[in-house]
Design a protein around this motif. Structure first.
Motif, PDB file in Angstrom:
ATOM      1  N   UNK A  45      56.493  56.793  79.849  1.00 36.99           N
ATOM      2  CA  UNK A  45      55.819  57.463  78.734  1.00 36.99           C
ATOM      3  C   UNK A  45      55.990  58.977  78.803  1.00 36.99           C
ATOM      4  N   UNK A  46      55.866  59.548  79.996  1.00 33.55           N
ATOM      5  CA  UNK A  46      55.971  61.006  80.138  1.00 33.55           C
ATOM      6  C   UNK A  46      57.367  61.490  79.779  1.00 33.55           C
ATOM      7  N   UNK A  47      58.393  60.784  80.233  1.00 26.96           N
ATOM      8  CA  UNK A  47      59.771  61.175  79.907  1.00 26.96           C
ATOM      9  C   UNK A  47      60.007  61.081  78.409  1.00 26.96           C
ATOM     10  N   UNK A  48      59.484  60.015  77.773  1.00 27.47           N
ATOM     11  CA  UNK A  48      59.649  59.874  76.322  1.00 27.47           C
ATOM     12  C   UNK A  48      58.970  61.023  75.579  1.00 27.47           C
ATOM     13  N   UNK A 107      63.217  74.060  78.931  1.00 31.77           N
ATOM     14  CA  UNK A 107      62.758  72.779  78.390  1.00 31.77           C
ATOM     15  C   UNK A 107      63.041  71.606  79.319  1.00 31.77           C
ATOM     16  N   UNK A 108      64.011  71.754  80.205  1.00 34.06           N
ATOM     17  CA  UNK A 108      64.457  70.622  81.026  1.00 34.06           C
ATOM     18  C   UNK A 108      63.880  70.628  82.435  1.00 34.06           C
ATOM     19  N   UNK A 109      63.720  71.792  83.023  1.00 38.22           N
ATOM     20  CA  UNK A 109      63.318  71.877  84.431  1.00 38.22           C
ATOM     21  C   UNK A 109      61.977  71.217  84.746  1.00 38.22           C
ATOM     22  N   UNK A 110      60.939  71.348  83.903  1.00 34.06           N
ATOM     23  CA  UNK A 110      59.651  70.711  84.262  1.00 34.06           C
ATOM     24  C   UNK A 110      59.756  69.213  84.472  1.00 34.06           C
ATOM     25  N   UNK A 111      60.440  68.501  83.588  1.00 35.52           N
ATOM     26  CA  UNK A 111      60.536  67.048  83.732  1.00 35.52           C
ATOM     27  C   UNK A 111      61.460  66.691  84.897  1.00 35.52           C
ATOM     28  N   UNK A 149      61.648  68.435  87.655  1.00 35.07           N
ATOM     29  CA  UNK A 149      60.843  68.663  88.856  1.00 35.07           C
ATOM     30  C   UNK A 149      59.829  67.549  89.067  1.00 35.07           C
ATOM     31  N   UNK A 150      59.349  66.962  87.971  1.00 39.08           N
ATOM     32  CA  UNK A 150      58.340  65.905  88.059  1.00 39.08           C
ATOM     33  C   UNK A 150      58.962  64.552  88.408  1.00 39.08           C
ATOM     34  N   UNK A 151      60.179  64.322  87.951  1.00 33.14           N
ATOM     35  CA  UNK A 151      60.803  63.005  88.064  1.00 33.14           C
ATOM     36  C   UNK A 151      60.968  62.503  89.501  1.00 33.14           C
ATOM     37  N   UNK A 152      61.455  63.313  90.461  1.00 32.84           N
ATOM     38  CA  UNK A 152      61.711  62.772  91.808  1.00 32.84           C
ATOM     39  C   UNK A 152      60.479  62.211  92.495  1.00 32.84           C
TER      40      UNK A 152
END
Length: 294
Positions: A204-207, A268-272, A274-277
């Protein structure tokens, strides 16, 4: 001799497989690396349009322009709120629906499952969906990001599959002690379902973070425009003139549009990324759970 031949075959296979994986990694990571390097390039280097492995002259002017732009920072805040609220609401609502659908004694369960499956395979179309959102008062409304994404059939199936791994005797014991269905769900089932909750939260967060299309269709006010929609408009419409004017007023020089675009992409890309791993290890587990459908 036979052992040597086998060893050589294994060695050749290992080397070829390693080279193939390195090539795939390079093809996957190079576009992001290209954007990162060019976002740090000085304006005069960015204007040349050359491809470099490292910035020839490091400059943070593009990032200063992005972070000083009120609309960009407002879009970042809107996207963050959308991601947090949308993820929490989606996980909570889907978990409740899935708990009821996981019970074999639910009246009409098969009919509900078939209806839900149809919504996964078919949609009403763009124009009927747009009319529906307008009639519901969701056009140009922040809730258009939350309400339509409260539930998905695929995530419900993952929840149901996981719920069936929890022993029924555990729920029965709780009910004997006087717990209601909601008490069993929130005090017994969900605390033992953290793996699947983390998986669905990741989905959900990635979407929510990456979605730009909802903003393109339903949002007109700049105040609730998501960051990804703003980035889409910057790239698609090449609308860099205002930010370039800001750069000229602030730094006395006109920054190239591509340099600001690259900096916007990284923000726009770095926060997600950083969260993903931190939750990625749950992804494989969630996919395996969803592959078993009863």
């Amino acid at each position: 001799m036979e052992m040597r031949r086998r060893f050589r075959r294994i060695s050749v296979f290992t080397i070829c497989n390693t080279l193939l994986m390195l090539a795939v990694c390079f093809i996957t990571l190079y576009p992001m690396y290209f954007v990162l390097i060019n976002s740090f390039n000085a304006p005069e280097q960015a204007l040349l349009g050359t491809v470099n492995w490292f910035p020839k002259a490091v400059s943070l002017d593009s990032y200063r322009v992005v972070f000083n732009d009120e609309n960009m920072m407002n879009g970042f805040l809107v996207t963050t709120l959308r991601t947090v609220i949308g993820t929490v609401v989606h996980v909570l609502f889907t978990a409740i629906v899935a708990y009821g659908m996981s019970k074999s004694n639910l009246i009409g369960r098969k009919v509900y499952m078939k209806i839900a499956l149809i919504t996964m395979l078919f949609s009403g179309g763009l124009i009927p969906t747009f009319i529906l959102m307008t009639k519901l008062g969701l056009y140009d409304n922040f809730l258009v990001f939350i309400i339509p994404a409260m539930y998905t059939f695929f995530d419900m199936v993952i929840f149901i599959s996981f719920y069936r791994t929890i022993p029924e005797s555990l729920e029965e014991s709780a009910k004997v002690d006087g717990a209601s269905d909601y008490g069993v769900l929130f005090k017994i089932v969900l605390p033992n379902s953290m793996a699947v909750i983390a998986t669905i939260s990741l989905f959900a967060a990635v979407y929510h973070w990456n979605d730009y299309y909802q903003g393109v269709l339903y949002i007109r006010s700049q105040e609730i425009l998501p960051l990804q929609t703003m980035l889409y408009k910057i790239i698609a419409e090449n609308s860099m003139s205002f930010m370039q004017q800001q750069a000229m007023a602030q730094f006395g020089a006109k920054l190239p549009g591509n340099s600001i675009k690259f900096a916007s992409m990284m923000v726009a890309t770095l926060p997600i990324l950083a969260f993903y791993p931190f939750i990625q290890r749950y992804l494989v587990k969630g996919v395996m759970i969803g592959a078993i459908k009863g």
